[in-house]
Design a protein around this motif. Structure first.
Motif, PDB file in Angstrom:
ATOM      1  N   VAL A   1       0.838  -1.199   0.000  1.00  0.00           N
ATOM      2  CA  VAL A   1       0.000   0.000   0.000  1.00  0.00           C
ATOM      3  C   VAL A   1       0.872   1.249   0.000  1.00  0.00           C
ATOM      4  CG1 VAL A   1      -1.832   1.242   1.208  1.00  0.00           C
ATOM      5  CG2 VAL A   1      -1.789  -1.270   1.241  1.00  0.00           C
ATOM      6  N   ASP A   2       0.565   2.168  -0.927  1.00  0.00           N
ATOM      7  CA  ASP A   2       1.218   3.482  -0.946  1.00  0.00           C
ATOM      8  C   ASP A   2       0.483   4.379   0.055  1.00  0.00           C
ATOM      9  OD1 ASP A   2       1.989   6.172  -1.546  1.00  0.00           O
ATOM     10  OD2 ASP A   2       2.677   5.492  -3.499  1.00  0.00           O
ATOM     11  N   LEU A   3       1.153   4.765   1.120  1.00  0.00           N
ATOM     12  CA  LEU A   3       0.498   5.522   2.187  1.00  0.00           C
ATOM     13  C   LEU A   3       0.069   6.914   1.714  1.00  0.00           C
ATOM     14  CD1 LEU A   3       2.727   4.552   5.272  1.00  0.00           C
ATOM     15  CD2 LEU A   3       0.480   3.657   4.636  1.00  0.00           C
ATOM     16  N   ASP A   4       0.857   7.550   0.885  1.00  0.00           N
ATOM     17  CA  ASP A   4       0.476   8.886   0.386  1.00  0.00           C
ATOM     18  C   ASP A   4      -0.818   8.807  -0.418  1.00  0.00           C
ATOM     19  OD1 ASP A   4       2.252  10.931   1.295  1.00  0.00           O
ATOM     20  OD2 ASP A   4       3.847   9.971   0.156  1.00  0.00           O
ATOM     21  N   LEU A   5      -0.883   7.838  -1.325  1.00  0.00           N
ATOM     22  CA  LEU A   5      -2.098   7.702  -2.134  1.00  0.00           C
ATOM     23  C   LEU A   5      -3.291   7.313  -1.274  1.00  0.00           C
ATOM     24  CD1 LEU A   5      -0.698   5.901  -5.327  1.00  0.00           C
ATOM     25  CD2 LEU A   5      -1.277   8.320  -5.023  1.00  0.00           C
TER      26      LEU A   5
ATOM     27  N   ALA B   1       4.340  13.081   7.965  1.00  0.00           N
ATOM     28  CA  ALA B   1       5.787  12.853   8.099  1.00  0.00           C
ATOM     29  C   ALA B   1       6.027  11.372   7.818  1.00  0.00           C
ATOM     30  CB  ALA B   1       6.271  13.243   9.488  1.00  0.00           C
ATOM     31  N   LEU B   2       6.017  11.024   6.531  1.00  0.00           N
ATOM     32  CA  LEU B   2       6.069   9.622   6.118  1.00  0.00           C
ATOM     33  C   LEU B   2       7.487   9.250   5.703  1.00  0.00           C
ATOM     34  CD1 LEU B   2       2.767   9.445   4.027  1.00  0.00           C
ATOM     35  CD2 LEU B   2       3.113   8.913   6.454  1.00  0.00           C
ATOM     36  N   ALA B   3       8.283   8.770   6.654  1.00  0.00           N
ATOM     37  CA  ALA B   3       9.624   8.285   6.328  1.00  0.00           C
ATOM     38  C   ALA B   3       9.546   6.970   5.567  1.00  0.00           C
ATOM     39  CB  ALA B   3      10.444   8.114   7.603  1.00  0.00           C
ATOM     40  N   VAL B   4       8.486   6.208   5.800  1.00  0.00           N
ATOM     41  CA  VAL B   4       8.216   4.976   5.052  1.00  0.00           C
ATOM     42  C   VAL B   4       6.943   5.224   4.255  1.00  0.00           C
ATOM     43  CG1 VAL B   4       7.668   2.523   5.211  1.00  0.00           C
ATOM     44  CG2 VAL B   4       9.304   3.533   6.814  1.00  0.00           C
ATOM     45  N   THR B   5       7.021   5.077   2.953  1.00  0.00           N
ATOM     46  CA  THR B   5       5.885   5.422   2.101  1.00  0.00           C
ATOM     47  C   THR B   5       5.050   4.226   1.694  1.00  0.00           C
ATOM     48  OG1 THR B   5       7.301   5.267   0.141  1.00  0.00           O
ATOM     49  CG2 THR B   5       7.071   7.443   1.192  1.00  0.00           C
ATOM     50  N   HIS B   6       5.534   3.008   1.943  1.00  0.00           N
ATOM     51  CA  HIS B   6       4.786   1.819   1.560  1.00  0.00           C
ATOM     52  C   HIS B   6       4.693   0.862   2.745  1.00  0.00           C
ATOM     53  CE1 HIS B   6       5.829   3.432  -2.395  1.00  0.00           C
ATOM     54  NE2 HIS B   6       4.818   2.709  -2.885  1.00  0.00           N
ATOM     55  N   LEU B   7       3.545   0.216   2.855  1.00  0.00           N
ATOM     56  CA  LEU B   7       3.286  -0.721   3.953  1.00  0.00           C
ATOM     57  C   LEU B   7       2.530  -1.917   3.398  1.00  0.00           C
ATOM     58  CD1 LEU B   7       3.426  -1.283   7.013  1.00  0.00           C
ATOM     59  CD2 LEU B   7       1.237  -0.096   7.247  1.00  0.00           C
ATOM     60  N   HIS B   8       2.986  -3.107   3.758  1.00  0.00           N
ATOM     61  CA  HIS B   8       2.339  -4.343   3.304  1.00  0.00           C
ATOM     62  C   HIS B   8       1.161  -4.638   4.221  1.00  0.00           C
ATOM     63  CE1 HIS B   8       2.363  -7.888   0.793  1.00  0.00           C
ATOM     64  NE2 HIS B   8       2.199  -8.659   1.852  1.00  0.00           N
ATOM     65  N   ALA B   9      -0.052  -4.375   3.719  1.00  0.00           N
ATOM     66  CA  ALA B   9      -1.249  -4.519   4.552  1.00  0.00           C
ATOM     67  C   ALA B   9      -2.462  -4.689   3.652  1.00  0.00           C
ATOM     68  CB  ALA B   9      -1.408  -3.307   5.462  1.00  0.00           C
ATOM     69  N   ALA B  10      -3.598  -4.953   4.306  1.00  0.00           N
ATOM     70  CA  ALA B  10      -4.873  -5.002   3.597  1.00  0.00           C
ATOM     71  C   ALA B  10      -5.347  -3.567   3.392  1.00  0.00           C
ATOM     72  CB  ALA B  10      -5.890  -5.813   4.393  1.00  0.00           C
ATOM     73  N   PRO B  11      -5.479  -3.092   2.164  1.00  0.00           N
ATOM     74  CA  PRO B  11      -5.768  -1.667   1.923  1.00  0.00           C
ATOM     75  C   PRO B  11      -7.046  -1.190   2.609  1.00  0.00           C
ATOM     76  CG  PRO B  11      -5.104  -2.750  -0.104  1.00  0.00           C
ATOM     77  CD  PRO B  11      -5.287  -3.837   0.904  1.00  0.00           C
TER      78      PRO B  11
END
Length: 466
Positions: free
Chosen positions: A322-326, A345-355
């Motif tokens: 998942v793209d957190l910004d989007l 303040a997104l130092a990590v922009t992607h997270l593996h999760a159920a959208p």
């Protein structure tokens, strides 16, 4: 209700439970002690029996040797008077290893020693003996085993052995047998340990299968070729899991059905209130309050439906990168109407999760932060990489906050902090906690921005597929 615990957050409780289980008694240790204790006890009893039988058998043999020795003394020794200190035969010494000397005397009818062997006591063993036979006597403070054989002229041949030398021979035999016996006991202990460990392996395998169970999996425990004695335990456990699964399914279905059935009448009632407001054409405080109550009931029903959908399921989550910004852009999170400023303040922009679930969690967290924020305040969404791996996602505000002593109850269903002046149903953080548990993540609370407000922190474990 407490916060749902995921495997990621259960490590501390698992360590406590494992430490508690280690402090209990061990079936393997007790079986080993029982087998070895019984074996050693039986070994000591059998050793005592063997020693006793060996003692009586060797005593009979030695007594026969004494009897034969007394016959030879009468045949070979001169029967004339001889000095009492005269010696016959070579000196072999007392107590030689595995050798037993025989000590002889020729005793006159009046009890005088006519002839004796070297190292033989000067006093007669049995001064008044007249008949053939055996006896145990004390001479010069020492116990002797004596055989008496009458000869011509009333002279008797008395041949004896010290009982101490017989015991020394028996002790030496026991010492020679001790080390092999101890070696056999050591081998018995190792063999018993190996066999007990192997025979109890099904218990360990079954315990591992039970420990692998989770709220998502309440299927019966399947053990491979379990022993007959363990089958009743498995049957009782599987029956309990079946009843628990049935109860949870019934509760989940009831909650979902009740919430679903309530949506229609609530929507119709809200529409009727709006029609009444239009017909009156005048603002009415009671009608506005009624509409607010209806909105609150509708939100409660929606939250109950969300929780019902998030209850444990057997199917694993379908996760995506998942793209957190989007995702945040798609949620249209806007706090300007409430007079707050949104920050990222997104130092990590992607997270593996159920959208969908991640979006629901963020929506609830931001909604809480906006609702309980202060005018002119801030709401910040952060993400960062954890030192031990994994990702931290946090929503922080500088609002009124929650006292530290009440933070432990945040996440309980229907729990709300009093005195906030805000409406709600107390299910928002429960939904977030459940979504975190489904992702094997942990949820905890910290101080908010600038030491004020509240921070809700979600720590996601490392992606196993990466």
């Amino acid at each position: 209700m407490k916060l749902p615990q995921s495997p990621f957050t259960r490590r501390r409780s698992d360590n406590v439970s494992s430490a508690t289980s280690r402090s209990g008694w061990s079936l393997r240790r007790r079986l080993l002690l029982a087998v070895m204790g019984t074996s050693i006890g039986l070994w000591l009893v059998s050793l005592s029996i063997v020693v006793g039988v060996a003692w009586f058998a060797t005593s009979d043999v030695f007594d026969d040797a004494l009897e034969e020795g007394s016959r030879l003394v009468l045949q070979l020794a001169p029967l004339s008077d001889a000095p009492a200190d005269a010696a016959r035969g070579p000196r072999t010494g007392r107590g030689d290893t595995l050798k037993l000397r025989m000590y002889y005397q020729l005793v006159s009818p009046d009890g005088r020693v006519l002839l004796r062997g070297e190292d033989t006591p000067k006093a007669a063993f049995l001064p008044e003996a007249r008949r053939e036979g055996k006896a145990s006597v004390w001479v010069d403070g020492e116990l002797w085993r004596v055989h008496v054989r009458p000869g011509p002229g009333g002279i008797t041949a008395q041949v004896a052995q010290p009982m101490e030398e017989r015991l020394e021979l028996l002790e030496e035999m026991a010492e020679n047998l001790a080390w092999p016996a101890l070696g056999m006991l050591a081998m018995l202990g190792l063999l018993s340990w190996f066999l007990i460990r192997r025979l109890l392996r099904p218990l360990e395998d079954t315990a591992m299968r039970i420990n692998a169970k989770s709220p998502h999996d309440l299927t019966p425990v399947q053990a491979q070729n379990p022993p007959r004695e363990m089958q009743p335990i498995l049957d009782a456990l599987n029956a309990l899991l079946t009843r628990l699964a049935t109860a949870l399914d019934s509760e989940r279905r009831f909650t979902a059905d009740a919430a679903h059935e309530l949506r229609t009448p609530l929507a119709a009632l809200r529409m009727r209130v709006q029609l009444i407001e239009r017909e009156l054409k005048l603002p009415d405080a009671h009608l506005r309050q009624l509409r607010a109550d209806l909105d609150r009931c509708t939100a409660l029903v929606e939250s109950l439906l969300a929780l019902a959908r998030l209850e444990p399921q057997a199917e694993p989550l379908v996760r995506e990168n998942v793209d957190l910004d989007l995702l945040l852009d798609s949620l249209h999170l806007d706090a300007q109407d409430a007079g707050l400023r949104m920050e990222r303040a997104l130092a990590v922009t992607h997270l593996h999760a159920a959208p969908a679930l991640l979006a629901s969690a963020l929506r609830n967290l931001v909604d809480n932060a906006v609702r309980y924020g202060r005018a002119g305040g801030r709401v910040r969404i952060e993400s960062m990489q954890l030192p031990q791996g994994g990702t931290r996602l946090a929503v922080r505000d500088n609002g009124m906050g929650v006292p530290a002593e009440q933070r432990a109850r945040l996440g309980e269903r229907f729990f709300r902090v009093l005195g906030t002046g805000q409406t709600g149903n107390g299910l928002g953080l429960s939904i977030v906690a459940r979504i975190a548990a489904l992702h094997d993540a942990s949820m905890h609370f910290e101080d908010g921005l600038d030491g004020q407000g509240l921070s809700v922190v979600l720590d996601f474990p490392p992606d196993r597929g990466s």
